[in-house]
Design a protein around this motif. Structure first.
Motif, PDB file in Angstrom:
ATOM      1  N   ASP A  33       0.866  -1.173   0.000  1.00 55.00           N
ATOM      2  CA  ASP A  33       0.000   0.000   0.000  1.00 55.00           C
ATOM      3  C   ASP A  33       0.902   1.222   0.000  1.00 55.00           C
ATOM      4  N   MET A  34       0.435   2.299  -0.593  1.00 58.63           N
ATOM      5  CA  MET A  34       1.188   3.545  -0.612  1.00 58.63           C
ATOM      6  C   MET A  34       0.374   4.639   0.067  1.00 58.63           C
ATOM      7  N   GLY A  35       1.064   5.635   0.584  1.00 57.34           N
ATOM      8  CA  GLY A  35       0.343   6.691   1.261  1.00 57.34           C
ATOM      9  C   GLY A  35       1.012   8.047   1.145  1.00 57.34           C
ATOM     10  N   TRP A  36       0.223   9.065   1.347  1.00 61.20           N
ATOM     11  CA  TRP A  36       0.703  10.441   1.459  1.00 61.20           C
ATOM     12  C   TRP A  36       0.519  10.894   2.905  1.00 61.20           C
ATOM     13  N   TYR A  37       1.541  11.571   3.401  1.00 60.02           N
ATOM     14  CA  TYR A  37       1.539  12.037   4.792  1.00 60.02           C
ATOM     15  C   TYR A  37       1.955  13.495   4.802  1.00 60.02           C
ATOM     16  N   ARG A  38       1.445  14.208   5.786  1.00 56.04           N
ATOM     17  CA  ARG A  38       1.749  15.632   5.892  1.00 56.04           C
ATOM     18  C   ARG A  38       2.442  15.926   7.214  1.00 56.04           C
ATOM     19  N   GLN A  39       3.558  16.611   7.101  1.00 56.66           N
ATOM     20  CA  GLN A  39       4.221  17.132   8.298  1.00 56.66           C
ATOM     21  C   GLN A  39       3.753  18.567   8.479  1.00 56.66           C
ATOM     22  N   THR A  40       3.094  18.812   9.589  1.00 53.51           N
ATOM     23  CA  THR A  40       2.507  20.121   9.845  1.00 53.51           C
ATOM     24  C   THR A  40       3.572  21.098  10.323  1.00 53.51           C
ATOM     25  N   PRO A  41       3.241  22.386  10.320  1.00 52.86           N
ATOM     26  CA  PRO A  41       4.197  23.372  10.860  1.00 52.86           C
ATOM     27  C   PRO A  41       4.581  23.088  12.314  1.00 52.86           C
ATOM     28  N   GLU A  42       3.727  22.375  13.014  1.00 50.54           N
ATOM     29  CA  GLU A  42       4.037  22.005  14.389  1.00 50.54           C
ATOM     30  C   GLU A  42       4.827  20.690  14.459  1.00 50.54           C
ATOM     31  N   ASN A  43       5.227  20.175  13.290  1.00 50.41           N
ATOM     32  CA  ASN A  43       6.030  18.952  13.181  1.00 50.41           C
ATOM     33  C   ASN A  43       5.282  17.671  13.521  1.00 50.41           C
ATOM     34  N   ALA A  44       3.963  17.748  13.508  1.00 49.18           N
ATOM     35  CA  ALA A  44       3.191  16.520  13.620  1.00 49.18           C
ATOM     36  C   ALA A  44       3.171  15.849  12.254  1.00 49.18           C
ATOM     37  N   CYS A  45       3.052  14.521  12.235  1.00 47.59           N
ATOM     38  CA  CYS A  45       2.998  13.779  10.981  1.00 47.59           C
ATOM     39  C   CYS A  45       1.627  13.121  10.885  1.00 47.59           C
ATOM     40  N   GLU A  46       0.865  13.507   9.875  1.00 51.12           N
ATOM     41  CA  GLU A  46      -0.511  13.034   9.748  1.00 51.12           C
ATOM     42  C   GLU A  46      -0.708  12.261   8.449  1.00 51.12           C
ATOM     43  N   MET A  47      -1.468  11.202   8.518  1.00 55.55           N
ATOM     44  CA  MET A  47      -1.848  10.483   7.311  1.00 55.55           C
ATOM     45  C   MET A  47      -2.865  11.321   6.560  1.00 55.55           C
ATOM     46  N   PRO A  87      -6.028  26.650   4.203  1.00 58.68           N
ATOM     47  CA  PRO A  87      -4.776  26.956   4.915  1.00 58.68           C
ATOM     48  C   PRO A  87      -4.291  25.794   5.790  1.00 58.68           C
ATOM     49  N   GLU A  88      -5.219  25.050   6.359  1.00 63.03           N
ATOM     50  CA  GLU A  88      -4.826  23.930   7.224  1.00 63.03           C
ATOM     51  C   GLU A  88      -4.253  22.739   6.455  1.00 63.03           C
ATOM     52  N   ASP A  89      -4.302  22.789   5.117  1.00 64.07           N
ATOM     53  CA  ASP A  89      -3.665  21.741   4.305  1.00 64.07           C
ATOM     54  C   ASP A  89      -2.166  21.982   4.146  1.00 64.07           C
ATOM     55  N   ALA A  90      -1.697  23.111   4.583  1.00 62.85           N
ATOM     56  CA  ALA A  90      -0.284  23.458   4.407  1.00 62.85           C
ATOM     57  C   ALA A  90       0.626  22.519   5.184  1.00 62.85           C
TER      58      ALA A  90
END
Length: 118
Positions: A33-47, A87-90
Motif C-alpha cells: 500500500d502507498m500513502g501520502w503524509y503531511r508534516q505540519t508546521p508544528e512537526n506533527a505527521c498526519e496520514m 490553509p490547514e492543508d499546508a
C-alpha cells in the motif's frame, strides 16, 4: 538504494488545486500500500491518504471529498490531486510505502514537497 521523490508542492491561494507526484527510485511498490503524509508546521505527521495494492483509496476526514489518490500500473508513481485547498492543508507532504510508514512516514524516505496555502 530505496528512495522516494516527491514533487508538485507550491504556494497557492485558498480554494486552489495542486497535484503532488511521488516517484519510486530504485524499486517498485508492488505488494505495498502507498500513502501520502503531511508534516505540519508544528512537526506533527498526519496520514492524508493511502491507496491499497488493488487501488482502494482511503482518506483522512480532512481530505475526504477534496483529495484524490491514484497510482500507475507500473507501481512506480503515486499522485495526490488536491482541490479546494485550505490553509490547514499546508505542510510538507511525504509519500511512503506501508512498510516504510510503519518505521517513519514523514521526513525519512524522501525530501518531501512543500505546500503553502494562503
Amino acid at each position: 538504494q530505496v528512495q522516494l521523490v516527491e514533487s508538485g508542492g507550491e504556494s497557492v491561494q485558498a480554494g486552489g488545486s495542486l497535484t503532488l507526484t511521488c516517484k519510486a527510485v530504485g524499486f517498485q511498490f508492488h505488494g505495498s500500500d502507498m500513502g501520502w503524509y503531511r508534516q505540519t508546521p508544528e512537526n506533527a505527521c498526519e496520514m492524508v491518504s493511502t491507496i491499497s495494492i488493488n487501488g482502494r483509496p482511503h482518506y483522512a476526514d480532512s481530505a475526504q471529498g477534496r483529495f484524490t489518490i491514484s497510482q500507475d500500473n507500473a507501481k512506480t508513481t503515486v499522485w495526490l490531486q488536491m482541490n479546494s485547498l485550505k490553509p490547514e492543508d499546508a505542510g510538507i507532504y511525504f509519500c511512503a510505502a506501508d512498510y516504510m510508514a510503519a518505521i517513519r512516514p514523514c521526513n525519512r524516505w524522501g525530501q518531501g514537497t512543500q505546500v503553502t496555502v494562503s
